[in-house]
Design an enzyme around this catalytic site. Structure first.
Site, mmCIF file in Angstrom:
data_model
loop_
_atom_site.group_PDB
_atom_site.id
_atom_site.type_symbol
_atom_site.label_atom_id
_atom_site.label_comp_id
_atom_site.label_asym_id
_atom_site.label_seq_id
_atom_site.Cartn_x
_atom_site.Cartn_y
_atom_site.Cartn_z
ATOM 1 N N ASP A 28 0.946 -1.246 -0.031
ATOM 2 C CA ASP A 28 0.012 0.005 -0.017
ATOM 3 C C ASP A 28 0.903 1.346 0.025
ATOM 4 O OD1 ASP A 28 -2.200 1.637 0.146
ATOM 5 O OD2 ASP A 28 -3.032 0.810 1.879
ATOM 6 N N ASP A 122 -2.855 2.542 -6.172
ATOM 7 C CA ASP A 122 -1.611 2.663 -5.239
ATOM 8 C C ASP A 122 -1.586 1.322 -4.276
ATOM 9 O OD1 ASP A 122 -4.335 3.142 -3.678
ATOM 10 O OD2 ASP A 122 -3.083 4.440 -2.326
ATOM 11 N N GLU A 123 -2.185 0.299 -4.636
ATOM 12 C CA GLU A 123 -2.197 -0.859 -3.866
ATOM 13 C C GLU A 123 -2.516 -2.015 -4.474
ATOM 14 O OE1 GLU A 123 -5.709 -2.089 -0.870
ATOM 15 O OE2 GLU A 123 -5.701 0.403 -1.406
#
Length: 428
Positions: A28, A122-123
């Site tokens: 993350d 983003d993950e």
DNA sequence: TCTGGGGTCCTTTTGCCC
DNA sequence: TCTGGGGCAAAAGGACCC
């Protein structure tokens, strides 16, 4: 590429073997959008910075940890965020930069294993069970990822490591920012039970309220509640699911590529709108945008749905399933428009409209039946020509005449013609 | 304090067919 | 002929996630 072959990585830190069987990594990025925006504005490092939509109705997309210290968090209305932290610098989002950095980060992940499941820009989840022998244990791989992402992309990330996806995700949340946490299999229950129920994936505000009324505050409380009680309160799917999660049971595998189920576009007006012509034009714009995305990805869909949100925030949807899947903007618009007209609204004040296409399949797997007249074919060819022009000249170079008229707040100049009056140039 | 935009998934309701 | 109900798909709403 500055990166050579992946590792050799040194001996594992910490107690040896703690990460055995923990092959799921959740990575993350820390305050991703804010972090990427700061790459272009290094002088703002260490300052409270908020990234968010301009306008009067925007929300916070991301905020640096300095801004979060004032209570600012993502999805918060911008007005409130500015009030909480008036000294913060507010930056407009730069989606191209986010996509570019995200692609670079995902490439780092894929250099480790093909089993990468992106959750958002983003993950991502990684399953490293096959990479462990070659590259070292999960912890070493996690540390290598953190170092490499920071070195190559200039942003930090946190890594959670566990034997299941959802525990890995909770672990990364616990070690933020810029951390790494392993939750060994034998410590999962001890890790989970003190957490508030809201920490579980799938428990939002509403579910949390229901659980609180049952006197359930922690994951441990949840774990010691009969499944039948949870099912009665939350329904069969959610009840059984949460009961399993509370004991760390989560069978979901890391899946590299999930096909799209729907594609759509929506827009919140800067002020509520009641002008039917303007609403129709917005539906056309959203339909064209949605269909263009379908064509760009080689997909089409059979159900068209619209969403209308009124000034008081109540929201309705209407949908219609077509005889055949389509990627034709004109057909999407005609359907959306007919759904909208059927509402019979008399100048209601509308805050948002959206258009979505569901039931998506690959266009080459969609049997095309010739229909009487084949008008659709003409539209399809025309729109493909528009796609080609857009590809060459930039978005907005060609569009339906109805969209060339200015929308409110827009100057009477078609998109693609810049403030300097420059005509879009060929190619490049 | 006034709530974006992109999605997924689940539940309930409705309409249709047998 | 009328009615009830099972099974199914579509429609609608809503919770949730990033």
């Amino acid at each position: 590429m500055s990166r050579g072959a992946v590792p050799p990585i040194g001996p594992p830190p910490g107690p040896p073997g703690e990460d055995r069987g923990c092959t799921v990594l959740h990575v993350d990025m820390d305050a991703f959008y804010a972090g990427v925006s700061l790459l272009a504005r290094p002088e703002l490092r260490g300052e409270p910075v908020i990234v968010g939509g301009g306008g009067t109705r925007g929300v916070v997309l991301s905020a640096t940890y300095e801004a979060r210290a004032f209570g600012v968090h993502s999805a918060m209305p911008m007005m409130r965020a500015r009030r909480l932290c008036p000294q913060a610098v507010v930056l407009a989002p730069d989606h191209r930069a986010y996509a570019r950095v995200s692609a670079g980060v995902m490439e780092v992940f894929r250099s480790i294993t093909p089993l990468v499941e992106p959750i958002s820009l983003d993950e991502a989840f990684l399953d490293v069970h096959g990479a462990a022998r070659r590259l070292g244990g999960p912890t070493q791989i996690g540390e290598w990822i953190r170092a490499t992402v920071e070195e190559e992309q200039g942003v930090t990330c946190s890594v959670g490591i566990a034997s299941t996806k959802f525990v890995a995700k909770l672990a990364s949340a616990r070690c933020k920012p810029d951390g790494l946490l392993v939750v060994p299999a034998h410590e999962v229950v001890a890790f989970l039970h003190p957490l508030p129920v809201g920490a579980l994936w799938g428990v939002g505000g509403k579910t949390e309220d229901i659980l609180r009324q049952l006197g359930l505050h922690t994951v441990g409380d949840l774990a010691h509640t009969p499944v039948s009680t949870l099912v009665r309160a939350l329904g069969p799917a959610a009840g059984a699911h949460l009961a399993a999660l509370a004991w760390g049971r989560d069978e979901r595998a890391v899946v590299p590529h999930e096909p799209d189920k729907s594609i759509g576009a929506e827009n919140t007006f800067s002020t509520d709108v009641d002008d039917p012509a303007l609403l129709a034009r917005e539906l056309l714009r959203l339909s064209e945008r949605t269909a263009a995305r379908l064509r760009a990805t080689g997909q089409c869909g059979r159900t068209v749905s619209i969403k209308v949100r009124f000034a008081d925030f109540t929201t309705i949807t209407r949908s219609r399933t077509l005889p055949e899947a389509t990627d034709v903007g004109r057909l999407v618009y005609d359907t959306a428009r007919s759904l909208y007209d059927a509402l019979g609204l008399q100048r209601a004040r509308i805050r948002l409209v959206g258009v979505r296409v569901e039931g998506i399949v690959d266009v080459d797997r969609q049997p095309h039946q010739l229909q009487l007249g084949e008008r659709e074919h003409g539209w399809r060819s025309a729109e493909q020509a528009v796609d080609r022009a857009t590809h060459r000249f930039g978005s907005g170079a060609v569009r339906p005449a109805a969209l060339v008229e200015p929308a409110p707040g827009e100057e009477s100049r078609p998109e693609g013609f810049t403030k300097e009056g420059r005509v879009p140039k060929r190619g490049r």
